[in-house]
Design a protein around this motif. Structure first.
Motif, short mmCIF file in Angstrom:
data_model
loop_
_atom_site.label_atom_id
_atom_site.label_comp_id
_atom_site.label_asym_id
_atom_site.label_seq_id
_atom_site.Cartn_x
_atom_site.Cartn_y
_atom_site.Cartn_z
N SER A 140 0.69 -1.06 -0.04
CA SER A 140 -0.11 -0.02 0.05
C SER A 140 0.81 1.32 -0.03
CB SER A 140 -1.09 -0.01 1.05
OG SER A 140 -1.85 -1.02 1.26
N ALA A 141 0.36 2.53 -0.39
CA ALA A 141 1.30 3.68 -0.51
C ALA A 141 0.14 4.64 -0.25
CB ALA A 141 1.96 3.57 -1.65
N VAL A 248 -8.57 -0.68 -8.54
CA VAL A 248 -7.69 -1.83 -9.35
C VAL A 248 -7.15 -1.13 -10.44
CG1 VAL A 248 -9.93 -2.37 -10.36
CG2 VAL A 248 -7.96 -4.04 -10.21
N LEU A 249 -6.03 -1.40 -10.90
CA LEU A 249 -5.44 -1.39 -12.15
C LEU A 249 -4.57 -2.67 -12.64
CD1 LEU A 249 -2.95 1.74 -12.79
CD2 LEU A 249 -2.30 -0.54 -13.47
N ASN A 277 -4.23 -2.31 -2.16
CA ASN A 277 -3.61 -3.74 -2.44
C ASN A 277 -2.98 -4.01 -3.66
OD1 ASN A 277 -3.27 -6.51 -2.56
ND2 ASN A 277 -5.19 -6.92 -2.82
N ARG A 278 -1.74 -3.86 -3.77
CA ARG A 278 -0.69 -4.11 -4.87
C ARG A 278 0.34 -5.11 -4.47
NH1 ARG A 278 -2.72 -3.10 -9.00
NH2 ARG A 278 -0.79 -3.03 -10.24
N PRO A 407 4.34 -13.41 -5.01
CA PRO A 407 2.78 -13.77 -5.05
C PRO A 407 2.02 -12.64 -4.64
CG PRO A 407 3.94 -14.62 -3.20
CD PRO A 407 5.09 -14.10 -4.21
N TRP A 408 0.86 -12.75 -5.05
CA TRP A 408 -0.17 -11.45 -4.89
C TRP A 408 -1.72 -12.07 -4.92
CZ3 TRP A 408 -2.70 -8.23 -8.64
CH2 TRP A 408 -3.18 -7.18 -8.39
N LEU A 409 -2.55 -11.81 -4.06
CA LEU A 409 -3.92 -12.08 -4.01
C LEU A 409 -4.63 -10.80 -4.50
CD1 LEU A 409 -6.54 -13.80 -3.21
CD2 LEU A 409 -6.17 -12.93 -0.87
#
Length: 413
Positions: A140-141, A248-249, A277-278, A407-409
């Motif tokens: 996050s940022a 989302v992107l 969430n990235r 990995p990423w959800l």
């Protein structure tokens, strides 16, 4: 199955959903959800995979398991149980309600032939004792877009952006998402109905921001990416200080990705971009002039539990050749306990029981943490969670278990 003399654990019936979900909402604070969100989750509920614990007519415990397919290292889509809707009434603590649901659920997952269970944890301290390990993190940022400048790659100016209503371009956006799924461990192939999750936009959840907005990116007439976001206006002493809130992107190539980020940085009357969430290796971090102006932070997301250890380890590939014997402890699912020989490489793997001497000793929780390639076995060993029994085995296995991308959800469940 009974948890004590007063309660009954059983599979959920459709006519019990309102009571069951109402219990869950109370367990999570009692704030009502918007009607459109309730309707969506009612439609997504898989009743034969959902459990309730009942004390008379009162629901005092709940747990569900969505049937997903998840990308693992190597690109295979593996059936997983997406554990969800877990809650125990505060009136029924310390009676074995949660343990009974976890016991029944993991037994069911094994029966369904799904080698993995995954979840996101509202309270991370709960699930380690049931064998779940922290396998992925999210970035996050809060980006100061007035001071952090983007340097974009060649080809970015050739990407065309246009505004669209989010629902009008849903199919094209889902096609982009589907193309990305095999390339990153932890991503979920969305079953019909789940695409609606990205369109949820109740006013009560906007916190003063605009309705959901969308831009799509095109190259040669093809949609190659999209961004959904909101704008929260703000002013300070007559100066515009609005915030862009990214939802989302997704992008298929570096130029498209950079074009979308540049668009978000440049929205009029804003000075901040709030990113949720990235992936932890997201490319924008290497385009900005000053990462300190972005305040990046990490948070745990996906927890992984190996239900059928042999099948789970054989379902993924390994980025370097590995031949290692694992001494595994699994106090909750004893069928996994014992020695397993894992042999594999980038083309495939075999994992079978063995009587050979062990090279590494660890619990199923550590295997879950390392499974998607985002948590090194060497780091777990440094924490005392993995023991090396043969010299060199730890480094060999840690490199093999790694992943070229983090990995990423992409969304919760």
């Amino acid at each position: 199955m009974a948890t004590d003399l007063a309660t009954e654990l059983r599979v959920l019936r459709p006519d019990e959903w309102d009571t069951w979900y109402g219990h869950l909402m109370r367990a999570f604070g009692g704030v009502p959800e918007p009607a459109e969100e309730l309707e969506l989750y009612r439609s997504l509920t898989e009743y034969d995979r959902s459990l309730g614990v009942w004390d008379g007519e009162a629901c005092v415990g709940s747990a569900g398991a969505f049937s997903f397919r998840m990308t693992v290292p190597g690109g295979a889509l593996v059936p997983v149980a997406g554990v969800t809707m877990v809650g125990v009434a505060a009136t029924h603590r310390r009676r074995g309600v949660l343990t009974s649901m976890m016991r029944r659920q993991l037994d069911d997952v094994r029966t369904w032939g799904e080698p993995l269970a995954v979840l996101t944890a509202s309270e991370p301290g709960i699930y380690g004792r049931f064998g779940y390990g922290t396998a992925s993190f999210q970035l996050s940022a809060e980006i100061d877009t007035g001071r952090a400048v983007l340097s974009v790659p060649a080809g970015t100016d050739g990407v065309r952006l246009r505004y669209v209503a989010p629902a009008d371009v849903l199919d094209a956006c889902e096609a982009v998402y589907a193309r990305l799924v095999p390339g990153r461990p932890g991503m979920l192939a969305r079953r019909p109905g789940w695409e609606r999750l990205g369109l949820l936009d109740p006013e009560s959840l906007r916190e003063g921001a605009s309705p959901l907005q969308c831009v799509v990116a095109e190259r040669d007439g093809e949609v190659t990416g999209y961004a959904r976001y909101r704008v929260k206006p703000g002013w300070e002493s007559g100066v515009p200080e609005g915030t862009v809130v990214l939802d989302v992107l997704d992008a298929l190539d570096p130029a498209t990705d950079a074009a979308l980020w540049r668009f978000l940085f440049d929205i009029d009357l804003t000075s901040k971009l709030s990113v949720g969430n990235r992936p932890v290796d997201d490319a924008w971090q290497y385009l900005v002039s000053d990462i300190r102006r972005c305040l990046p932070r990490l948070q745990d997301t996906l927890y992984v539990r190996l239900v059928d250890l042999g099948a789970a380890l054989a379902a993924r590939t390994y980025q370097a050749p590995v031949d290692v014997v694992l001494e595994v402890e699994d106090a909750f699912c004893g069928w996994n306990t014992g020695r397993w020989r894992l042999s594999g490489d980038a083309k495939g793997a075999v994992c079978e029981r063995t009587s050979e001497a062990a090279d590494l000793a660890l619990s199923v929780r550590e295997l879950g943490a390392a499974y998607l390639g985002g948590v090194p076995l060497t780091a777990l060993a440094a924490a005392g969670r993995v023991r090396e029994l043969r010299g060199g085995a730890l480094a060999e296995a840690s490199v093999a278990f790694g992943s070229a991308v983090a990995p990423w959800l992409p969304h919760g469940f």
